[in-house]
Design a protein around this motif. Structure first.
Motif, PDB file in Angstrom:
ATOM      1  N   ARG A 244      -4.054   0.909 -66.952  1.00 14.92           N
ATOM      2  CA  ARG A 244      -3.353   1.103 -68.225  1.00 14.92           C
ATOM      3  C   ARG A 244      -3.278  -0.241 -68.948  1.00 14.92           C
ATOM      4  O   ARG A 244      -3.175  -1.296 -68.325  1.00 14.92           O
ATOM      5  CB  ARG A 244      -1.947   1.695 -68.001  1.00 14.92           C
ATOM      6  CG  ARG A 244      -0.966   0.742 -67.363  1.00 14.92           C
ATOM      7  CD  ARG A 244       0.433   1.350 -67.250  1.00 14.92           C
ATOM      8  NE  ARG A 244       1.374   0.348 -66.775  1.00 14.92           N
ATOM      9  CZ  ARG A 244       2.619   0.603 -66.400  1.00 14.92           C
ATOM     10  NH1 ARG A 244       3.091   1.834 -66.415  1.00 14.92           N
ATOM     11  NH2 ARG A 244       3.410  -0.372 -66.004  1.00 14.92           N
ATOM     12  N   LEU A 245      -3.393  -0.159 -70.278  1.00 17.13           N
ATOM     13  CA  LEU A 245      -3.306  -1.372 -71.096  1.00 17.13           C
ATOM     14  C   LEU A 245      -1.957  -1.385 -71.791  1.00 17.13           C
ATOM     15  O   LEU A 245      -1.593  -0.404 -72.442  1.00 17.13           O
ATOM     16  CB  LEU A 245      -4.421  -1.384 -72.151  1.00 17.13           C
ATOM     17  CG  LEU A 245      -5.771  -1.965 -71.718  1.00 17.13           C
ATOM     18  CD1 LEU A 245      -6.495  -1.029 -70.778  1.00 17.13           C
ATOM     19  CD2 LEU A 245      -6.628  -2.280 -72.946  1.00 17.13           C
ATOM     20  N   ARG A 246      -1.231  -2.482 -71.579  1.00 18.21           N
ATOM     21  CA  ARG A 246       0.064  -2.628 -72.272  1.00 18.21           C
ATOM     22  C   ARG A 246      -0.091  -3.684 -73.356  1.00 18.21           C
ATOM     23  O   ARG A 246      -0.649  -4.751 -73.082  1.00 18.21           O
ATOM     24  CB  ARG A 246       1.143  -3.095 -71.295  1.00 18.21           C
ATOM     25  CG  ARG A 246       1.735  -2.005 -70.440  1.00 18.21           C
ATOM     26  CD  ARG A 246       2.791  -2.573 -69.495  1.00 18.21           C
ATOM     27  NE  ARG A 246       2.200  -3.446 -68.471  1.00 18.21           N
ATOM     28  CZ  ARG A 246       2.345  -4.747 -68.431  1.00 18.21           C
ATOM     29  NH1 ARG A 246       3.073  -5.387 -69.340  1.00 18.21           N
ATOM     30  NH2 ARG A 246       1.786  -5.457 -67.472  1.00 18.21           N
ATOM     31  N   PRO A 247       0.385  -3.422 -74.564  1.00 19.39           N
ATOM     32  CA  PRO A 247       0.319  -4.444 -75.608  1.00 19.39           C
ATOM     33  C   PRO A 247       1.057  -5.700 -75.140  1.00 19.39           C
ATOM     34  O   PRO A 247       2.087  -5.581 -74.469  1.00 19.39           O
ATOM     35  CB  PRO A 247       1.057  -3.808 -76.791  1.00 19.39           C
ATOM     36  CG  PRO A 247       1.143  -2.362 -76.484  1.00 19.39           C
ATOM     37  CD  PRO A 247       1.085  -2.210 -75.005  1.00 19.39           C
ATOM     38  N   SER A 248       0.501  -6.851 -75.466  1.00 19.42           N
ATOM     39  CA  SER A 248       1.116  -8.090 -74.987  1.00 19.42           C
ATOM     40  C   SER A 248       0.878  -9.188 -76.012  1.00 19.42           C
ATOM     41  O   SER A 248       0.362  -8.915 -77.104  1.00 19.42           O
ATOM     42  CB  SER A 248       0.505  -8.456 -73.630  1.00 19.42           C
ATOM     43  OG  SER A 248       1.171  -9.551 -73.082  1.00 19.42           O
ATOM     44  N   TYR A 249       1.229 -10.404 -75.667  1.00 17.75           N
ATOM     45  CA  TYR A 249       0.967 -11.507 -76.589  1.00 17.75           C
ATOM     46  C   TYR A 249       0.364 -12.700 -75.842  1.00 17.75           C
ATOM     47  O   TYR A 249       0.871 -13.119 -74.802  1.00 17.75           O
ATOM     48  CB  TYR A 249       2.256 -11.965 -77.287  1.00 17.75           C
ATOM     49  CG  TYR A 249       2.044 -13.276 -78.015  1.00 17.75           C
ATOM     50  CD1 TYR A 249       1.388 -13.292 -79.250  1.00 17.75           C
ATOM     51  CD2 TYR A 249       2.422 -14.484 -77.444  1.00 17.75           C
ATOM     52  CE1 TYR A 249       1.128 -14.495 -79.894  1.00 17.75           C
ATOM     53  CE2 TYR A 249       2.178 -15.692 -78.082  1.00 17.75           C
ATOM     54  CZ  TYR A 249       1.531 -15.690 -79.307  1.00 17.75           C
ATOM     55  OH  TYR A 249       1.257 -16.864 -79.942  1.00 17.75           O
ATOM     56  N   PHE A 250      -0.740 -13.196 -76.335  1.00 20.64           N
ATOM     57  CA  PHE A 250      -1.277 -14.482 -75.909  1.00 20.64           C
ATOM     58  C   PHE A 250      -1.693 -15.219 -77.177  1.00 20.64           C
ATOM     59  O   PHE A 250      -2.189 -14.569 -78.120  1.00 20.64           O
ATOM     60  CB  PHE A 250      -2.502 -14.305 -74.993  1.00 20.64           C
ATOM     61  CG  PHE A 250      -2.195 -13.595 -73.708  1.00 20.64           C
ATOM     62  CD1 PHE A 250      -1.544 -14.242 -72.667  1.00 20.64           C
ATOM     63  CD2 PHE A 250      -2.531 -12.253 -73.544  1.00 20.64           C
ATOM     64  CE1 PHE A 250      -1.236 -13.572 -71.487  1.00 20.64           C
ATOM     65  CE2 PHE A 250      -2.237 -11.584 -72.370  1.00 20.64           C
ATOM     66  CZ  PHE A 250      -1.583 -12.244 -71.333  1.00 20.64           C
ATOM     67  N   PRO A 251      -1.504 -16.525 -77.244  1.00 21.31           N
ATOM     68  CA  PRO A 251      -1.811 -17.243 -78.489  1.00 21.31           C
ATOM     69  C   PRO A 251      -3.289 -17.172 -78.857  1.00 21.31           C
ATOM     70  O   PRO A 251      -3.640 -17.276 -80.028  1.00 21.31           O
ATOM     71  CB  PRO A 251      -1.422 -18.697 -78.170  1.00 21.31           C
ATOM     72  CG  PRO A 251      -0.634 -18.651 -76.913  1.00 21.31           C
ATOM     73  CD  PRO A 251      -0.967 -17.389 -76.201  1.00 21.31           C
ATOM     74  N   PHE A 252      -4.153 -16.985 -77.862  1.00 20.65           N
ATOM     75  CA  PHE A 252      -5.597 -17.089 -78.114  1.00 20.65           C
ATOM     76  C   PHE A 252      -6.283 -15.751 -78.334  1.00 20.65           C
ATOM     77  O   PHE A 252      -7.494 -15.700 -78.516  1.00 20.65           O
ATOM     78  CB  PHE A 252      -6.291 -17.855 -76.978  1.00 20.65           C
ATOM     79  CG  PHE A 252      -5.601 -17.731 -75.641  1.00 20.65           C
ATOM     80  CD1 PHE A 252      -4.607 -18.617 -75.275  1.00 20.65           C
ATOM     81  CD2 PHE A 252      -5.946 -16.708 -74.768  1.00 20.65           C
ATOM     82  CE1 PHE A 252      -3.953 -18.497 -74.052  1.00 20.65           C
ATOM     83  CE2 PHE A 252      -5.298 -16.589 -73.550  1.00 20.65           C
ATOM     84  CZ  PHE A 252      -4.291 -17.486 -73.192  1.00 20.65           C
ATOM     85  N   THR A 253      -5.529 -14.653 -78.265  1.00 15.14           N
ATOM     86  CA  THR A 253      -6.147 -13.348 -78.523  1.00 15.14           C
ATOM     87  C   THR A 253      -5.290 -12.532 -79.498  1.00 15.14           C
ATOM     88  O   THR A 253      -4.066 -12.654 -79.514  1.00 15.14           O
ATOM     89  CB  THR A 253      -6.312 -12.548 -77.208  1.00 15.14           C
ATOM     90  OG1 THR A 253      -5.134 -12.704 -76.420  1.00 15.14           O
ATOM     91  CG2 THR A 253      -7.515 -13.004 -76.425  1.00 15.14           C
ATOM     92  N   GLU A 254      -5.956 -11.693 -80.268  1.00 10.61           N
ATOM     93  CA  GLU A 254      -5.252 -10.825 -81.209  1.00 10.61           C
ATOM     94  C   GLU A 254      -6.118  -9.609 -81.521  1.00 10.61           C
ATOM     95  O   GLU A 254      -7.204  -9.790 -82.082  1.00 10.61           O
ATOM     96  CB  GLU A 254      -4.928 -11.612 -82.488  1.00 10.61           C
ATOM     97  CG  GLU A 254      -4.163 -10.825 -83.522  1.00 10.61           C
ATOM     98  CD  GLU A 254      -2.829 -10.280 -83.008  1.00 10.61           C
ATOM     99  OE1 GLU A 254      -2.153 -10.994 -82.240  1.00 10.61           O
ATOM    100  OE2 GLU A 254      -2.488  -9.134 -83.346  1.00 10.61           O
TER     101      GLU A 254
END
Ligand code: DAH
Length: 343
Positions: A244-254
């Motif tokens: 399963r893919l959970r929305p998340s945050y990383f500075p280098f991806t969007e």
């Protein structure tokens, strides 16, 4: 009388001979018992000895010959005895034979190699890069602003007397290394060790391993990424694996996501690793942020791509039912030898 003195001299020479090796023993034999030995010339002197002394002279000569023979035999015996004693002291046939300890692969290497094989099969190429990085490749290029908490001294090990050199905190630094030296299309994985200034416990360590993935080309989509990661999960954890893919945050991806793999809650280890949910978090991923491409001089109008970072330790702990991450870094052979039959 001259001839008697010669016998005496030879006799004392023979008796004082210090012979300890087989080579010297042979030299002794040639000198005193060989066909041209040094006793023989004395027999010729017999004719110069007055008649009344001939008998004594003859006896003295015979004694000399016998003495040489006896000395030879006793020297030989003691040399042979010595050799036998030496052999005995170094060769104890009753000792149990030495076992050759065969090494075994480390569980982290086993899992990492398995993952590398999976990605190599679909055309990813391995890139290995430095563990000592600079601020730019580890953070700035990866769109991590100066005030981002990941830059905090709490998390990052900086090198002594340096504000720019550090131990890489993630393998994402390899993305910047590759993108600044290579034109797209880029399709790499970068396995390796990373470091964070974290308190060591059963769940976390200040060193661990990741595999970074990066794919840059024209028209790369989020769906491409999802399919690739699903393929990876099925190869790695079995054909029936769910992700399963959970929305998340990383500075280098969007956009960014975290990927969980269904492990169930059958064992205490999976329960603990999944915090009771049955879902194991194995990687972070996302579409490469256009700012990262720009930082690395790749035109975001032309190219797009996805990236991912897989944690190794959790999968290794799940696979081999290892309850404490510290076991992976202690190098205790009692622990490591359990993996000798693993491939
Ligand atoms: N570098 C991230 C970490 O250390 C993991 C990661 C997340 C890598 C998303 C990526 C990515 O390449 O796209 O937690």
């Amino acid at each position: 009388m001259e001839a008697f003195k010669k016998i005496e001299a030879l006799l004392s020479e023979i008796e004082n001979s210090d012979v300890t090796t087989l080579d010297k023993l042979e030299a002794f034999r040639i000198q005193y018992l060989g066909t041209k030995n040094s006793i023989k010339p004395l027999f010729a002197e017999m004719r110069n000895v007055p008649n009344e002394q001939k008998k004594d002279f003859g006896q003295a000569l015979n004694n000399l010959k016998n003495a040489a023979e006896q000395k030879f035999n006793s020297l030989k015996e003691s040399i042979e005895q010595n050799a036998a004693d030496n052999e005995k002291s170094s060769l104890d046939l009753s000792l149990p034979s030495e076992t050759n300890l065969l090494g075994s692969r480390h569980p982290v290497s086993l899992v990492m190699n398995h993952m590398i094989n999976i990605f190599e099969k679909i055309g990813f190429v391995v890139e290995e890069e430095r563990e000592i990085e600079d601020d730019w490749h580890n953070f700035t290029a990866m769109n991590t602003p100066d005030d981002h908490p990941a830059r905090d001294m709490q998390d990052t090990f900086y090198l002594k007397n340096s504000v720019t050199n550090l131990l890489r905190t993630h393998t994402s630094s390899v993305q910047a290394r590759v993108m600044t030296k290579q034109e797209p299309p880029i399709r790499i994985i970068a396995p390796g060790r990373v470091y964070r200034n974290e308190t060591i416990s059963a769940r976390s360590h200040c060193q661990f391993h990741q595999i970074e993935g990066l794919y840059i080309d024209k028209n790369v989509s989020f769906a491409d990424m999802k399919q690739t990661l699903l393929y990876f999960a099925k190869e790695m954890y079995g054909p029936k694996t769910d992700i399963r893919l959970r929305p998340s945050y990383f500075p280098f991806t969007e956009p960014s996501a975290e990927v969980d793999v269904w492990m169930g809650t059958d064992t205490d280890t999976t329960k603990r690793l999944t915090k009771g949910t049955g879902w194991l978090e194995v990687l972070g991923c996302g579409m490469v942020d256009p700012k990262v491409l720009e930082n690395c001089k790749i035109d975001p109008e032309v190219y797009s791509g996805y990236a991912f970072g897989i944690g190794i330790e959790r999968s290794a702990m799940q696979k081999y039912d290892i309850s404490d991450i510290r076991l992976l870094f202690e190098n205790d052979t009692r622990f490591l030898k359990q993996f000798s039959s693993a491939l």
